[in-house]
Design an enzyme around this catalytic site. Structure first.
Site, PDB file in Angstrom:
ATOM      1  CD  GLU A 176      -3.380  -2.545   7.474  1.00 46.19           C
ATOM      2  OE1 GLU A 176      -2.262  -2.738   6.988  1.00 46.19           O
ATOM      3  OE2 GLU A 176      -4.051  -1.531   7.242  1.00 46.19           O
ATOM      4  CG  HIS A 178      -5.691   1.765   5.322  1.00 48.93           C
ATOM      5  ND1 HIS A 178      -5.284   2.718   6.231  1.00 48.93           N
ATOM      6  CD2 HIS A 178      -4.639   0.934   5.138  1.00 48.93           C
ATOM      7  CE1 HIS A 178      -4.024   2.463   6.574  1.00 48.93           C
ATOM      8  NE2 HIS A 178      -3.618   1.387   5.928  1.00 48.93           N
ATOM      9  N   GLY A 194       2.880  -1.076   4.288  1.00 49.35           N
ATOM     10  CA  GLY A 194       2.937   0.336   3.927  1.00 49.35           C
ATOM     11  C   GLY A 194       4.373   0.761   3.665  1.00 49.35           C
ATOM     12  N   GLY A 199       2.917   2.114  10.827  1.00 51.14           N
ATOM     13  CA  GLY A 199       3.932   3.152  10.682  1.00 51.14           C
ATOM     14  C   GLY A 199       4.683   3.486  11.961  1.00 51.14           C
ATOM     15  CB  SER A 215       5.493  -1.988  12.054  1.00 51.12           C
ATOM     16  OG  SER A 215       5.092  -0.651  12.307  1.00 51.12           O
ATOM     17  CG  ASN A 257      -1.686   1.234   1.440  1.00 54.67           C
ATOM     18  OD1 ASN A 257      -1.782   2.057   0.521  1.00 54.67           O
ATOM     19  ND2 ASN A 257      -2.262   1.411   2.624  1.00 54.67           N
ATOM     20  CD1 TRP A 258       3.322   1.002  -3.006  1.00 57.46           C
ATOM     21  CD2 TRP A 258       3.484   2.311  -4.816  1.00 57.46           C
ATOM     22  NE1 TRP A 258       4.006   0.307  -3.976  1.00 57.46           N
ATOM     23  CE2 TRP A 258       4.123   1.084  -5.101  1.00 57.46           C
ATOM     24  CE3 TRP A 258       3.455   3.288  -5.821  1.00 57.46           C
ATOM     25  CZ2 TRP A 258       4.732   0.813  -6.331  1.00 57.46           C
ATOM     26  CZ3 TRP A 258       4.053   3.020  -7.049  1.00 57.46           C
ATOM     27  CH2 TRP A 258       4.688   1.798  -7.289  1.00 57.46           C
ATOM     28  CE  LYS A 259       0.205   3.393   4.843  1.00 51.12           C
ATOM     29  NZ  LYS A 259       0.161   3.611   6.294  1.00 51.12           N
ATOM     30  CD  GLU A 309      -2.807   5.466   6.901  1.00 53.66           C
ATOM     31  OE1 GLU A 309      -2.732   5.466   5.658  1.00 53.66           O
ATOM     32  OE2 GLU A 309      -1.879   5.031   7.630  1.00 53.66           O
TER      33      GLU A 309
HETATM   34  C1  PEP Z   1      -0.618   0.156   6.318  1.00 55.77           C
HETATM   35  O1  PEP Z   1      -0.882   1.344   6.461  1.00 55.77           O
HETATM   36  O2  PEP Z   1      -1.411  -0.569   5.686  1.00 55.77           O
HETATM   37  C2  PEP Z   1       0.602  -0.359   6.913  1.00 55.77           C
HETATM   38  C3  PEP Z   1       0.629  -1.604   7.264  1.00 55.77           C
HETATM   39  O3  PEP Z   1       1.630   0.522   7.090  1.00 55.77           O
HETATM   40  P1  PEP Z   1       3.103   0.190   7.680  1.00 55.77           P
HETATM   41  O4  PEP Z   1       3.560  -1.092   7.034  1.00 55.77           O
HETATM   42  O5  PEP Z   1       3.926   1.353   7.282  1.00 55.77           O
HETATM   43  O6  PEP Z   1       2.931   0.022   9.133  1.00 55.77           O
END
Ligand code: PEP
Length: 248
Positions: free
Chosen positions: A166, A96, A233, A172, A212, A11-13, A98
């Protein structure tokens, strides 16, 4: 026991530029592949076309980060699942944390988006996860299962549904739950899916862990019984790290 193909989804966001998308995609194309492992990239909307063209001849799949529930209409700034399918997407992430936080998306919004994904022939990756306060209250399992129950459309076929667990506090932050905690939540999700859709579908749905995940912790997480892949992410923005996770 159901055979589930591992899904490693990036997921490049709201990251990347045209140039970065090109360099990153080029790097990912160097991945040698692994039997039983599917790689997916979910760039921001503007890069879906160019990234899709670059991976067209590869085994890497294309996905988007959200979609609107409707197929068309007066929804300025939104994108329909049908448009994503037209661009070559086979997956779309919905719900998600976010999106839930930034855009106030509720479980019923997420459910409608997942239905839209199915209508367009896309596989919906439905995200759920508890906040740190909910975890501290010991409410993780009830929060996650309630969210999921409200976010899943009726009659979801196993092949069109992926669930991503998640924990919001792990996204993050560099922090992750213990492997045992992840397995407990995934087992509860699997139980809910089997109860709702029957064992054949419930055992066929892939469950991703997200939060993470990186090459150094991926092996332990991906070895858990009910973890069928990762939603990644930060580490998906470096080809080397993302490939490291896919190889784990
Ligand atoms: C995400 O936002 O889907 C995610 C898992 O981010 P990260 O890997 O950076 O924690």
């Amino acid at each position: 026991m159901a055979q589930r193909t591992t899904l490693i989804a990036g997921n490049w966001k709201m990251n990347a530029s045209g140039e970065m998308a090109e360099v990153l995609t080029d790097g990912l194309k160097a991945w040698a592949g692994k039997p039983g492992v599917e790689m997916l990239v979910c760039p921001p909307f503007p890069y879906l076309g160019p990234v899709g063209a670059m991976i067209a001849e590869s085994d890497i799949k294309l996905g988007a980060q959200t979609c609107h529930a409707n197929a068309s209409g007066a929804h300025t700034g939104d994108v329909a699942a049908e448009m994503l399918a037209d661009l070559g997407c086979s997956y779309v992430i919905v719900g998600h944390s976010e999106r839930r936080a930034d855009h106030g998306e509720t479980d019923s919004d997420v459910c409608a988006q997942a239905e839209a994904a199915h209508r367009a022939g896309l596989c919906a990756i439905v995200c759920v996860g508890e906040t740190e306060a909910e975890r501290d209250e010991g409410a993780t399992l009830s929060v996650v299962t309630d969210q999921l129950a409200g976010s899943l459309p009726e009659g979801s076929p196993a092949t069109s549904l992926v669930v991503a667990y998640e924990p919001v506090w792990a996204i993050g932050t560099g922090r992750t739950p213990t492997n045992n905690d992840v397995q407990d939540v995934h087992a509860a999700i699997r139980g809910l899916l089997c109860e709702r859709f029957g064992n054949e579908i419930g055992n066929g749905v892939r469950l991703l862990y997200g939060g993470s995940m990186k090459p150094t912790n991926a092996e332990g997480l991906l070895a858990l019984q009910d973890v069928d892949g990762g939603l990644i992410g930060g580490a998906s923005l470096k080809a080397e790290d993302f490939i490291g996770i896919a190889d784990a």
